[in-house]
Design an enzyme around this catalytic site. Structure first.
Site, mmCIF file in Angstrom:
data_model
loop_
_atom_site.group_PDB
_atom_site.id
_atom_site.type_symbol
_atom_site.label_atom_id
_atom_site.label_comp_id
_atom_site.label_asym_id
_atom_site.label_seq_id
_atom_site.Cartn_x
_atom_site.Cartn_y
_atom_site.Cartn_z
ATOM 1 N N ASP A 1 4.010 2.951 -4.308
ATOM 2 C CA ASP A 1 2.971 3.505 -5.178
ATOM 3 C C ASP A 1 2.918 2.645 -6.442
ATOM 4 O O ASP A 1 3.912 2.576 -7.181
ATOM 5 C CB ASP A 1 3.361 4.961 -5.507
ATOM 6 C CG ASP A 1 2.364 5.668 -6.428
ATOM 7 O OD1 ASP A 1 1.569 4.984 -7.103
ATOM 8 O OD2 ASP A 1 2.387 6.905 -6.458
ATOM 9 N N VAL A 2 1.773 2.025 -6.700
ATOM 10 C CA VAL A 2 1.683 1.105 -7.849
ATOM 11 C C VAL A 2 1.948 1.789 -9.182
ATOM 12 O O VAL A 2 2.286 1.124 -10.161
ATOM 13 C CB VAL A 2 0.307 0.403 -7.934
ATOM 14 C CG1 VAL A 2 0.146 -0.654 -6.865
ATOM 15 C CG2 VAL A 2 -0.843 1.400 -7.928
ATOM 16 N N TYR B 1 -12.833 8.336 -13.463
ATOM 17 C CA TYR B 1 -12.706 7.027 -12.806
ATOM 18 C C TYR B 1 -13.295 5.903 -13.661
ATOM 19 O O TYR B 1 -12.678 4.835 -13.817
ATOM 20 C CB TYR B 1 -13.417 7.087 -11.446
ATOM 21 C CG TYR B 1 -13.540 5.758 -10.742
ATOM 22 C CD1 TYR B 1 -12.430 5.158 -10.160
ATOM 23 C CD2 TYR B 1 -14.771 5.102 -10.650
ATOM 24 C CE1 TYR B 1 -12.550 3.940 -9.500
ATOM 25 C CE2 TYR B 1 -14.897 3.894 -9.992
ATOM 26 C CZ TYR B 1 -13.783 3.312 -9.427
ATOM 27 O OH TYR B 1 -13.891 2.107 -8.784
ATOM 28 N N ASP C 1 0.848 -1.191 0.000
ATOM 29 C CA ASP C 1 0.000 0.000 0.000
ATOM 30 C C ASP C 1 0.885 1.243 0.000
ATOM 31 O O ASP C 1 2.053 1.187 0.389
ATOM 32 C CB ASP C 1 -0.925 0.028 1.233
ATOM 33 C CG ASP C 1 -2.220 0.788 0.980
ATOM 34 O OD1 ASP C 1 -3.263 0.150 0.745
ATOM 35 O OD2 ASP C 1 -2.181 2.040 0.999
#
Ligand SMILES: NC(=O)c1ccc[n+]([C@@H]2O[C@H](COP(=O)([O-])OP(=O)(O)OC[C@H]3O[C@@H](n4cnc5c(N)ncnc54)[C@H](O)[C@@H]3O)[C@@H](O)[C@H]2O)c1
Length: 258
Positions: free
Chosen positions: A68-69, A160, A42
């Site tokens: 951070d992905v 989104y 996370d």
């Protein structure tokens, strides 16, 4: 939840991104109860440590990676932690995401870039680095987090929603691309789920109105619970879904059936 040992992921190495809260946390807890060897990841270091400590106290084998992905080096570290600690990665749950509620007039170019970076690019990166390790072994299962807004239009999700269409599309393309290597790639498409993110909505402009309307649009007449999504993720991740790939499975109280 982590007390029982169902064993449906016994000994499997699993990486869950965005595990600190919400659906990711419920998934990590269920996976631990099913015997998985976990890497929880996370961007929120403090919340992640609370989860790691709780899982470890319950006897789970668990490692944590803060990152951070959307940053390639971070996404790679999340996968490499499983390879270094457990000898490989059997399961990836590409869950990390941000959920801005904005119409197209309110959303700025920067808002678009941020949600595409985290929900789109972050999912691409974590899948990419997981497949790098799964392909040579000839086995693996990936579950991506799409959404009802990744399969149908909704108002207030101008940035989104398209990012979640990326999740649905990435799932289908990777499923076909890697089926020959024994890797299954599926997604869940949750309806509105009572996660930490959704609980904060009433504090935002238009958030309470959005919630009131959205509850009525779910035929089952309520929001979903994170655990209800986690159970669908477990099914797709496990061998019970051994002939299932390229599916975007609604977990939506009937929303998309209308
Ligand atoms: N809650 C819903 O109604 C709902 C519905 C459909 C789909 N989803 C999807 O489920 C997933 C989880 O949503 P949630 O409601 O549990 O959200 P949440 O905000 O409760 O939890 C998301 C987690 O991801 C983490 N995160 C955010 N950005 C990150 C980044 N760049 N790198 C790493 N971690 C990051 C957060 O810190 C948090 O712990 C998302 O992909 C979301 O799009 C949620």
């Amino acid at each position: 939840m982590t007390g029982s040992t169902g064993g449906r992921l016994a000994g499997r190495s699993a990486v869950v991104t965005g595990a600190a809260l919400g659906i990711g946390r419920a998934t990590a807890e269920l996976f631990a109860a099913e015997g998985a060897r976990l890497v929880v990841t996370d961007i929120d270091a403090a919340a992640l440590e609370v989860l790691r400590a709780a899982l470890a106290a319950d006897g789970a084998e668990v490692r944590a990676v803060v990152g951070d992905v959307s940053v390639p080096a971070d996404a790679r570290r999340m996968v490499e932690e499983a390879v270094a600690g457990y000898g490989g990665i059997d399961v990836l749950v590409a869950n990390a995401g941000i959920l801005p509620l904005q119409n197209v007039l309110d959303a700025t170019p920067e808002d678009w870039d941020r949600v595409m970076a985290v929900d789109g690019r972050g999912m691409f990166l974590t899948c990419k680095y997981a497949i790098e390790h799964m392909a040579p072994v000839g086995r693996g299962s990936i579950v991506c987090l799409s959404s009802i807004s990744g399969l149908a239009g909704q108002s207030g999700q101008a940035a989104y929603g398209p990012a979640k269409f990326v999740a649905s599309g990435l799932t289908k393309h990777l499923a076909v691309e890697w089926a020959g290597s024994g890797i299954r790639v599926n997604a869940v498409a949750p309806g509105t789920i009572r996660t930490d993110r959704v609980r904060r909505l009433p504090q935002e402009p238009g958030g309470q109105e959005y919630l009131d309307a959205i509850v009525r649009q779910h035929p089952l007449g309520r929001l979903g619970e994170p655990e209800e999504v986690a159970r669908a993720i477990l099914f797709l991740a496990s061998d019970e879904a051994s002939f299932v790939t390229g599916v975007v499975l609604p977990v939506d109280g009937g929303y998309l059936a209308q």
